[in-house]
Design an enzyme around this catalytic site. Sequence first.
Site, PDB file in Angstrom:
ATOM      1  CG  ASP A 275      43.211  31.832  28.203  1.00  0.00           C
ATOM      2  OD1 ASP A 275      44.376  31.814  28.631  1.00  0.00           O
ATOM      3  OD2 ASP A 275      42.338  32.619  28.622  1.00  0.00           O
TER       4      ASP A 275
ATOM      5  CD  GLU B 125      46.067  29.029  31.182  1.00  0.00           C
ATOM      6  OE1 GLU B 125      46.899  29.735  31.767  1.00  0.00           O
ATOM      7  OE2 GLU B 125      44.996  29.476  30.733  1.00  0.00           O
TER       8      GLU B 125
END
Length: 523
Positions: free
Chosen positions: A225, A270
């Site tokens: 993330d 990401e």
Amino acid sequence: MSRNRLLKSLALSTALALGAGFLPGVHAATTVPPATDTLSSGVYYEIFVRAWYDTNGDGIGDLNGVTAKLDYLKSLGISGIWLMPINNSPSYHGYDITDYYGINPQYGSVADLQHLVDEAHKRGIAVTMDMVINHSSNEHPWFVAAQKANDLHRNWYTWATKRPNLDALSATDTPIWHAGDDGWYIGVFGGHMPDFNYDNPAVRAEMIKVGQYWLGKGVDGFRLDAAKHIYVDFKSDEHSLEAVQKNAAWWTEYHDALAKVNPKVTLVGEVSAKSPKELAPYLKPLGSIFDFPLAEQLILSAKSENATKLESLLKATYDAYKLAGDAPFIDSTFLSNHDQERVMSRLDGNVEHMRVAAAMLLTLPGRPYIYYGEELGMEGKKPDPNLREPMRWTREAGPGESRWKPSSVNQGQVVSVQAEEDDPNSLLHTYRTLIGWRAHNSALRDGKLEAVVTGNPHLFAYWRNDGKQRLLVVHNLSGKSVMWKPKGDLLPKEATVLLTTQTQASLKDGHLNMPAYSTVVLR
């Protein structure tokens, strides 16, 4: 789903994968693969556990619910799953973690996760976890301790003891400084998510330890993330070469340390970006990144029925990737995820545009990711909770269905696994067909891409070649049939139609007849 219905569905998808075309009502039972078949499609599937399937009756999806539905994923042809955050967290979404070594008790236990991993591996399905290590929750014991100026954890976060510029913006266009008990701290995603200080060796060591811990439990890898925000904090850092280089150095250290536990660890970052050049620096350290620019253009091209910009973007993408070095990498492709408006909503409910978008995604290079419910055509618009609504298993909500929030779109009974299993023309069957193509044809899964200029903005064509198989993929993005005559000797005389989403497609005397919204694969 009944065993008979599952066998029929598998038979149909297998026949399609082998080139039978889309033939409603045709059941080739003799072609059903054995239950132990582990033929890989390379396609991954994103799951929000809370919304997936509930096994204990509390209305919240759980890890045992993911295990219970592995056979559905297997029938779809999925090779791996990405679990959105499952660690302890005070929020519904889990992106603010309070214990990196624990499992959210609403979802189950570490033992439940290990059971899921074991059962998934039996079916040839890999399991990746969401790894949220750019920041913690402000309720994490580390941050609670860090509020005291003399605590050992103080330097795990970034503090200013003198009043900073409180108007300063983060890279996400939100205030970056937040008031603590003793000073102000950096939180790119808000005050409840304080950023770690990765210049501190103790932080780096701890996060490596966390990753190695879960690999030791059998997890195959991680979705990372906010991968670019380890050092890209302030708005002014967005185009900072130094910040990007520091990000790359950290992720290289992280990958190398995890590879000591599992040399085949799967990492995907990401890295939210608008251009391929912004993605390229992360390819070598991570091995794979989500291709945000391609995702956006796939949807825009499907909606506009025009492939022109898609062709130029792919060229720019692979040119940028070549400059990133010669290290092997995987382009992680997708259409949407938990932070974005669902594809069907962006396409205004047009199922034919949805089929075309899926066909492009699943025949292009890389490792495609499907967001849960995408294969059913689930809709959803912001705010974020509406993008993460319960998976629809049955026509009428019954035992096992998540009730964590009511539907915001009310699409009705037809958008459910049960209804679409019974409809051979459903979007679910389209996805099964396309994933089956990828599993049974190595060029579609592993082949390099060579773009083809069609001279028609409604046609999108490219070769896929893995050295063993060379296939020409052609998509008609428009609502009208198209007759295409490839120029020169593009197609050998012995070329034939191998796969097609519509049986009306044909190749005769060097002319390819493409029905509206069709995809054809030639060999």
